[in-house]
Design a protein around this motif. Structure first.
Motif, PDB file in Angstrom:
ATOM      1  N   GLU A  32       0.852  -1.182   0.000  1.00 23.92           N
ATOM      2  CA  GLU A  32       0.000   0.000   0.000  1.00 23.92           C
ATOM      3  C   GLU A  32       0.886   1.230   0.000  1.00 23.92           C
ATOM      4  O   GLU A  32       2.043   1.184   0.396  1.00 23.92           O
ATOM      5  CB  GLU A  32      -0.911  -0.007   1.230  1.00 23.92           C
ATOM      6  CG  GLU A  32      -0.132  -0.063   2.544  1.00 23.92           C
ATOM      7  CD  GLU A  32      -1.028  -0.233   3.757  1.00 23.92           C
ATOM      8  OE1 GLU A  32      -2.231  -0.469   3.563  1.00 23.92           O
ATOM      9  OE2 GLU A  32      -0.510  -0.117   4.884  1.00 23.92           O
ATOM     10  N   LEU A  59      -2.356   0.290 -13.544  1.00 19.38           N
ATOM     11  CA  LEU A  59      -2.378  -0.836 -12.632  1.00 19.38           C
ATOM     12  C   LEU A  59      -3.108  -2.003 -13.292  1.00 19.38           C
ATOM     13  O   LEU A  59      -4.273  -1.872 -13.679  1.00 19.38           O
ATOM     14  CB  LEU A  59      -3.073  -0.443 -11.323  1.00 19.38           C
ATOM     15  CG  LEU A  59      -3.236  -1.540 -10.271  1.00 19.38           C
ATOM     16  CD1 LEU A  59      -1.885  -2.118  -9.866  1.00 19.38           C
ATOM     17  CD2 LEU A  59      -3.978  -0.993  -9.041  1.00 19.38           C
ATOM     18  N   ARG A  80      -4.604  -5.443 -12.605  1.00 21.74           N
ATOM     19  CA  ARG A  80      -4.997  -6.315 -11.515  1.00 21.74           C
ATOM     20  C   ARG A  80      -4.701  -7.771 -11.869  1.00 21.74           C
ATOM     21  O   ARG A  80      -4.483  -8.117 -13.028  1.00 21.74           O
ATOM     22  CB  ARG A  80      -6.495  -6.143 -11.219  1.00 21.74           C
ATOM     23  CG  ARG A  80      -6.870  -4.760 -10.700  1.00 21.74           C
ATOM     24  CD  ARG A  80      -6.252  -4.488  -9.342  1.00 21.74           C
ATOM     25  NE  ARG A  80      -6.668  -3.187  -8.785  1.00 21.74           N
ATOM     26  CZ  ARG A  80      -6.212  -2.695  -7.644  1.00 21.74           C
ATOM     27  NH1 ARG A  80      -5.298  -3.384  -6.951  1.00 21.74           N
ATOM     28  NH2 ARG A  80      -6.628  -1.535  -7.200  1.00 21.74           N
ATOM     29  N   GLU A 138      -6.451  -0.189 -14.797  1.00 21.90           N
ATOM     30  CA  GLU A 138      -6.967   1.082 -14.301  1.00 21.90           C
ATOM     31  C   GLU A 138      -5.821   2.072 -14.134  1.00 21.90           C
ATOM     32  O   GLU A 138      -4.684   1.707 -13.838  1.00 21.90           O
ATOM     33  CB  GLU A 138      -7.695   0.893 -12.975  1.00 21.90           C
ATOM     34  CG  GLU A 138      -6.842   0.269 -11.884  1.00 21.90           C
ATOM     35  CD  GLU A 138      -7.653  -0.080 -10.639  1.00 21.90           C
ATOM     36  OE1 GLU A 138      -7.484   0.655  -9.630  1.00 21.90           O
ATOM     37  OE2 GLU A 138      -8.425  -1.053 -10.695  1.00 21.90           O
ATOM     38  N   ASP A 139      -6.117   3.349 -14.388  1.00 20.37           N
ATOM     39  CA  ASP A 139      -5.127   4.400 -14.175  1.00 20.37           C
ATOM     40  C   ASP A 139      -5.003   4.700 -12.686  1.00 20.37           C
ATOM     41  O   ASP A 139      -5.962   4.558 -11.918  1.00 20.37           O
ATOM     42  CB  ASP A 139      -5.524   5.678 -14.919  1.00 20.37           C
ATOM     43  CG  ASP A 139      -5.450   5.512 -16.428  1.00 20.37           C
ATOM     44  OD1 ASP A 139      -4.658   4.667 -16.881  1.00 20.37           O
ATOM     45  OD2 ASP A 139      -6.176   6.221 -17.147  1.00 20.37           O
ATOM     46  N   VAL A 140      -3.815   5.148 -12.300  1.00 17.03           N
ATOM     47  CA  VAL A 140      -3.536   5.440 -10.904  1.00 17.03           C
ATOM     48  C   VAL A 140      -3.108   6.900 -10.787  1.00 17.03           C
ATOM     49  O   VAL A 140      -2.255   7.381 -11.539  1.00 17.03           O
ATOM     50  CB  VAL A 140      -2.424   4.524 -10.363  1.00 17.03           C
ATOM     51  CG1 VAL A 140      -2.016   4.941  -8.961  1.00 17.03           C
ATOM     52  CG2 VAL A 140      -2.906   3.074 -10.356  1.00 17.03           C
ATOM     53  N   GLY A 141      -3.704   7.643  -9.808  1.00 21.22           N
ATOM     54  CA  GLY A 141      -3.310   9.015  -9.559  1.00 21.22           C
ATOM     55  C   GLY A 141      -4.140  10.019 -10.327  1.00 21.22           C
ATOM     56  O   GLY A 141      -5.018   9.674 -11.126  1.00 21.22           O
ATOM     57  N   VAL A 165      -2.762   4.091  -3.011  1.00 17.80           N
ATOM     58  CA  VAL A 165      -2.579   3.004  -3.972  1.00 17.80           C
ATOM     59  C   VAL A 165      -2.520   1.701  -3.186  1.00 17.80           C
ATOM     60  O   VAL A 165      -1.813   1.614  -2.171  1.00 17.80           O
ATOM     61  CB  VAL A 165      -1.281   3.166  -4.778  1.00 17.80           C
ATOM     62  CG1 VAL A 165      -1.113   2.002  -5.757  1.00 17.80           C
ATOM     63  CG2 VAL A 165      -1.267   4.481  -5.526  1.00 17.80           C
ATOM     64  N   ASP A 204      -1.087  -8.271  -8.528  1.00 20.55           N
ATOM     65  CA  ASP A 204      -1.252  -6.986  -9.213  1.00 20.55           C
ATOM     66  C   ASP A 204       0.116  -6.468  -9.707  1.00 20.55           C
ATOM     67  O   ASP A 204       1.153  -6.693  -9.068  1.00 20.55           O
ATOM     68  CB  ASP A 204      -1.864  -5.941  -8.284  1.00 20.55           C
ATOM     69  CG  ASP A 204      -3.318  -6.240  -7.953  1.00 20.55           C
ATOM     70  OD1 ASP A 204      -3.886  -7.153  -8.605  1.00 20.55           O
ATOM     71  OD2 ASP A 204      -3.868  -5.579  -7.047  1.00 20.55           O
ATOM     72  N   LEU A 211       1.893  -2.794 -11.165  1.00 20.80           N
ATOM     73  CA  LEU A 211       1.805  -1.366 -11.451  1.00 20.80           C
ATOM     74  C   LEU A 211       2.914  -1.010 -12.445  1.00 20.80           C
ATOM     75  O   LEU A 211       4.088  -1.281 -12.191  1.00 20.80           O
ATOM     76  CB  LEU A 211       1.969  -0.553 -10.168  1.00 20.80           C
ATOM     77  CG  LEU A 211       1.862   0.972 -10.332  1.00 20.80           C
ATOM     78  CD1 LEU A 211       0.437   1.371 -10.735  1.00 20.80           C
ATOM     79  CD2 LEU A 211       2.274   1.684  -9.040  1.00 20.80           C
TER      80      LEU A 211
END
Length: 550
Positions: free
Chosen positions: A432, A445, A447, A453-456, A475, A481, A483
């Motif tokens: 995390e 990211l 999964r 999925e986009d992060v940030g 996050v 997963d 990234l």
């Protein structure tokens, strides 16, 4: 004039109208007739010439040999020149020499006496045409050398292209290359080339097995003298040590020229011809120029090699030498410099332990290339590390980098960059953390189930606004997963048609590589981009990919 009772009485009238200069001489070498064309060619009065010897038509230095040859001609009957045309110098009335084509023939009088008829034609137009053709060939050869060097990626390819080009353009049949051997101070053969359809097995065998000391043989003479060396007759020249091989291959003339860098000889090139041919001053200059061009090319290659090595070393200093081992987390990273590799790129990434179980993961893209970009990259990387060690979050880390850029007067006029900063803490079942984005492409990211999925959240890039702030968003990475953080060199890479790889291309790779490890994922992204830009004329930007998998 010829006597009218002679059967050749009509000869005089016929010669009067000929455009070529004609001189008729008796066996004693005295002129009995000359036509008006002689005045235009040599400025001589035909009537004044009658009774003079033929030797008055030639330069003083040749008269003794002429008189001897003329006497021998009538005494022995050896008439090798009869019916053949030779080029000789003639003497103009004003004292200058004029090149003429001379053709001789013999006619007989009724009394058995013989007359020599000499036809003289101005050879200067032909000489000028030949010189123009020679100059054209020399220019073509020079341009061919320039093109061959300009298109060559390295020295070996340059010689492979240039030597055959010289052979073809200048009508030489074979070529060889010699390079100084540092260990024993001799010249060693680096290669032998031949014109299409030409084979020189004896020369090739004798050449590759030979070495030359300075001053020895044809290449050694060019090496020691630092100049073009000509051997017009290889078979009769005692300095040419491969005469047996030349004779078996039918080679007669050789020339060698040095490849120079300043006063240093980098190599020696040889050219060989099956014809026994004179080597003009113009050709010597062409070969000297080719040697200088090659030297400059090799000098440039050497300088570029040093620049590449310096850039590579500097680039490596801006990237971690190896990725660290994070318990429960796998890492993969790939970097490819854009352009020709001679300039330090502005992309960087970093993964560093913070001592409290957390890890800082940073990826950044600096505007520009070269020394200024390297300075900004180093400033950003080490400022981020120092700030993170103090316990700051990703937003504060980016703020510290921004402040350092805004107060730096030693870098480029616009020392700005984009960055994504992640503080990550493994928790046994995953990891995390918090992420902040400063004008950088959003991490993606993947999964464990393959969804993306986009992060940030996008934020303003660094180095522009002193008061900018960036959001910190949480996050969470579960087991399996991945990234993926990247620079815009990935998504903005363009193919031959100008189409960008794009976010769609990146997501496509991450989809079909679902289940792959962190390192394999980073490699797959790099490979996909390389395939996309294959044969593309568009410039390539730096590219960095960093993948994190729990």
């Amino acid at each position: 004039m010829l006597l009218s009772s002679d059967p050749t009485v009509g000869l005089a009238d016929m010669l009067q109208s000929l455009p070529d200069a004609v001189v008729v001489a008796a066996a004693d070498g005295r002129v009995v007739h000359a036509n008006p064309a002689l005045t235009e060619l040599l400025g001589l009065d035909p009537d004044e010439l009658v009774g003079c010897t033929l030797s008055v038509l030639m330069p003083e230095r040749l008269r003794a040999a002429h008189n001897k040859g003329f006497t021998h001609f009538f005494a022995t009957g050896e008439r090798r020149l009869i019916g053949n045309t030779v080029q000789v110098p003639a003497l103009h009335r004003d004292g200058r020499e004029v090149a003429v084509d001379l053709t001789l023939s013999v006619v007989s009088r009724p009394n058995g006496a013989e007359l020599v008829i000499a036809v003289l034609r101005d050879a200067r137009p032909q000489i000028q045409l030949e010189q123009q053709l020679e100059v054209s060939r020399h220019l073509s050869a020079t341009l061919q050398v320039t093109q061959a060097l300009g298109d060559s990626p390295n020295a070996h390819v340059a010689f492979e292209r240039m030597l055959p080009a010289l052979c073809e353009r200048l009508d030489w049949d074979a070529a060889s290359l010699w390079v100084p051997h540092r260990a024993d101070g001799t010249l060693a053969c680096s290669g032998v080339w031949r014109a299409p359809g030409m084979d020189v097995p004896a020369l090739r065998d004798a050449t590759v097995a030979h070495t030359f000391a300075p001053g020895e043989g044809l290449p050694g003479a060019a090496w020691q003298g630092r100049r073009v060396v000509v051997m017009e007759d290889l078979l009769d020249n005692p300095r040419f040590t491969r005469s047996d091989a030349a004779q078996r291959d039918g080679l007669r003339t050789g020339v060698a020229f040095p490849v120079m860098r300043g006063t240093t000889v980098l190599a020696v090139c040889e050219l060989f011809s099956r014809e026994s041919r004179p080597v003009s001053d113009e050709l010597v200059e062409v070969l000297s120029s080719a040697g200088r061009q090659l030297g400059q090319f090799l000098d440039r290659l050497h300088a570029e090699g040093q620049a590449r090595e310096l850039a590579r070393t500097l680039q490596q200093s801006l990237l971690p030498p190896r990725l660290p081992n994070i318990p429960g987390v796998s890492l993969g990273a790939r970097f490819r410099a854009g352009g020709d590799g001679m300039m330090v790129g502005g992309d960087t990434y970093d993964v560093t332990a913070l001592g409290d179980g957390r890890w800082m993961v940073l990826i950044a893209d600096v505007c520009g290339k070269g020394a200024a970009a390297a300075t900004v990259t180093a400033l950003a990387r080490y400022t981020a590390r120092a700030t993170a060690d103090g316990g700051a979050g990703p937003s504060a880390i980016l703020a510290a980098v921004n402040a350092a850029l805004m107060h730096d007067d030693q870098t480029s006029p616009l020392p700005y960059l984009t960055a994504a900063c992640l503080l990550l803490r493994p928790n046994g079942s995953g990891a995390e953390g918090l992420v902040s984005i400063a004008g950088h492409p959003l991490p993606v990211l993947r999964r464990a189930n393959g969804t993306l999925e986009d992060v940030g959240e996008p934020g303003l890039l660094l180095g522009v606004d002193p008061d900018v702030t960036h959001l910190e968003l949480p996050v969470e990475l579960a087991a399996g997963d991945t990234l993926v953080m990247h620079t815009d060199g990935v998504t903005e890479a363009r193919d031959a048609a100008g189409r960008q790889f794009g976010e769609e291309g990146l997501r496509s790779v991450l989809t079909w590589t679902a289940g792959a490890g962190a390192d394999a994922t980073a490699q797959s992204v790099l490979d996909a981009v390389e395939r996309h830009v294959l044969a593309s004329p568009h410039g390539r930007d730096d590219m960095a990919v960093l993948s994190i998998q729990c």
